[in-house]
Write an enzyme that holds these catalytic residues in place. Structure first.
Site, short mmCIF file in Angstrom:
data_model
loop_
_atom_site.label_atom_id
_atom_site.label_comp_id
_atom_site.label_asym_id
_atom_site.label_seq_id
_atom_site.Cartn_x
_atom_site.Cartn_y
_atom_site.Cartn_z
N SER A 241 0.82 -1.22 0.00
CA SER A 241 0.00 0.00 0.00
C SER A 241 0.85 1.26 0.00
O SER A 241 0.54 2.24 -0.71
CB SER A 241 -0.96 0.00 1.20
N HIS A 271 -1.98 -8.79 2.06
CA HIS A 271 -1.66 -7.51 2.69
C HIS A 271 -2.75 -7.19 3.71
O HIS A 271 -2.94 -7.94 4.66
CB HIS A 271 -1.51 -6.43 1.62
N HIS A 318 6.08 -12.71 8.52
CA HIS A 318 6.23 -11.35 8.02
C HIS A 318 7.45 -11.31 7.12
O HIS A 318 8.44 -12.00 7.37
CB HIS A 318 6.39 -10.36 9.18
N ARG A 327 3.12 -4.53 17.23
CA ARG A 327 1.72 -4.13 17.08
C ARG A 327 0.79 -5.21 17.63
O ARG A 327 -0.27 -4.91 18.19
CB ARG A 327 1.42 -3.82 15.61
N ASP A 373 -2.02 -8.56 12.19
CA ASP A 373 -3.34 -9.07 11.81
C ASP A 373 -3.82 -10.20 12.71
O ASP A 373 -5.02 -10.49 12.76
CB ASP A 373 -3.31 -9.57 10.36
N ARG A 399 -3.81 3.54 7.53
CA ARG A 399 -2.63 3.54 6.67
C ARG A 399 -2.52 4.83 5.87
O ARG A 399 -1.42 5.26 5.50
CB ARG A 399 -2.67 2.33 5.75
N ARG A 419 10.86 4.41 -11.93
CA ARG A 419 10.88 3.60 -13.15
C ARG A 419 12.05 2.61 -13.08
O ARG A 419 13.10 2.83 -13.69
CB ARG A 419 11.01 4.51 -14.38
#
Length: 441
Positions: A241, A271, A318, A327, A373, A399, A419
């Site tokens: 993200s 995700h 992870h 967390r 999560d 987020r 790029r």
């Protein structure tokens, strides 16, 4: 311009000058090597981005401008009588690089309250989707509908000077952050509460008002939202993200387009959708084992059957961390303080005891520990938010704090369009055979 914008301008000008000098002196210095496996396996570990807002250490976990989650809980301002940090304070920290005082946090809260009006056409765009649509589909549609309000898009079309890009991105980001809780709550009440919407309370802080608009007036749920919005806000710049928001923004797409792209990445099951998958997995386990609170032995059997079926245990592992996610620990501590006897929470803790040794025994799992999560869904279910498809929207609102703070910095520092070079397998084979192939464009 306002205290936040003024302070950012001072910081950004100093950082831009420092960056210019850094590149002048050391721009040709090599910072690492790339292995063939990395370019085929998700670019893991390749250093290719600068993101000032946070840094993920494999052993210590996430640090926001150098501060750990426990330090944020200690030092960031709180509501009177509250124990959890205000997300407004974290946004200030990520943007300015310094801990805010209560006055600065109050300024951000007030600014977001003033900017929070959502045009009716945004609700109409969401309402045009079937109520069966996934909440993340509605959320991204709402963000895209808000794009009509973009200061950056308007000013760029008028011929804005390059040095002013950051200011327009700042205004768009502040507007977006102010409006996202209203959009998220509208989706929740539309899909799960028969369109019975709740108007904002202009006297509440950002996360507290989100809880109110969702329909949860319990003070501890408001505290949970403050914690949730803080710990999910950022995870350095390489996650899907964050990287997607940065990548799309590098093309000078405005913050609305950039954030919508990032949220589409967050919606993936590898995700942000993973928090939904954890609750789903636990509910399926309860159903199959025919018990509300399975024993550790039963959990062990079920975990092994999950792995034998070629599936993963959601919420574990992870890409970077090599320890229990801080967390996860912050949420576990919250549950211990507020509802340690909750059956679902106890299952989460029992899974925590059972899963790591099993994954370690496989010999190929680098991180057998839980991530963020693994716990977040159980906390929400305790308060009655059982609609787990919605959890990723909450993740997305949080987020946005980190990715938009980073986007403001991207434009202030004049980062170029991103790029990277790609190659074909035939070219890789030729290179491995020692043939003189040209790797550049």
């Amino acid at each position: 311009m306002g205290i936040l914008k003024d302070r950012f301008k001072v910081k950004a000008e100093a950082s831009a000058a420092e960056l210019k000098d850094l590149l002048k002196q050391h721009g040709s210095k090599k910072i690492g090597e790339v292995q063939l496996s990395q370019i085929y396996q998700g670019m893991r570990g390749i250093t290719g981005l600068v993101s000032e807002t946070s840094l993920l250490d494999a052993k210590e976990g996430i640090r926001f401008r150098g501060y750990s989650i426990p330090e944020l809980q200690k030092h960031l301002p709180k509501v009177p009588g509250g124990n959890e940090p205000l997300p407004e304070g974290l946004f200030y920290l990520m943007l300015i690089g310094e801990l805010p005082d209560e006055e600065a946090v109050a300024y951000i809260t007030s600014s977001w309250q003033r900017r929070s009006h959502v045009p009716n056409h945004v609700f109409a765009a969401i309402d045009a989707l079937p109520v069966t649509a996934h909440p993340m589909t509605m959320f991204v549609s709402g963000i895209m509908a808000l794009q009509t309000e973009s200061n950056f898009a308007r000013r760029y079309a008028e011929g804005m000077n390059k040095k002013d890009y950051w200011e327009a991105v700042f205004d768009d980001s502040m507007d977006l952050l102010a409006r996202l809780p209203r959009v998220a709550a509208y989706i929740y009440r539309r899909k799960y509460h028969n369109n019975q919407h709740i108007q904002p309370n202009g006297l509440l802080d950002w996360a507290g008002n989100l809880a109110h608009m969702l329909g949860y007036e319990d003070e501890s749920f408001k505290e949970l939202m403050r914690l949730y919005m803080t710990i999910h806000a950022d995870h350095e710049g390489g996650n899907v993200s964050a990287h997607t928001t940065h990548l799309v923004g590098s093309a000078l797409s405005d913050p609305y387009l950039s954030l919508a792209a990032g949220m589409n990445g967050l919606a993936g099951p590898l995700h942000g959708l993973a928090n939904q998958e954890v609750v789903k997995w636990i509910l399926e386990m309860q159903k199959e084992l025919k018990t509300e609170v399975p024993t550790k032995g039963q959990i062990e059997t079920y975990v092994k059957s999950t792995l034998a079926a070629g599936k993963v245990v959601p919420g574990y592992g992870h890409a970077v961390l090599r320890k229990t996610d801080p967390r996860f620990t912050a949420q576990m501590d919250f549950a211990k303080r507020h509802f340690s006897d909750d059956p679902l929470v106890q299952i989460v803790w029992n899974v925590y005891d059972v899963v790591p040794p099993i994954l370690e025994s496989l010999g190929k799992v680098k991180n057998p520990w839980p991530n963020v999560d693994a716990h977040s869904g159980a906390l929400l279910v305790h308060y009655g938010m059982v609609e787990y498809e919605f959890y990723t929207v909450l993740f997305g609102v949080s987020r946005a704090l980190g990715v938009l703070a980073s986007l403001i910095w991207d434009r202030a520092l004049g980062f170029a369009i991103e790029r990277p070079k790609s190659v074909t397998t035939d070219l890789v084979k030729a290179w491995l055979e020692g043939k003189d192939e040209i790797w550049g464009d």
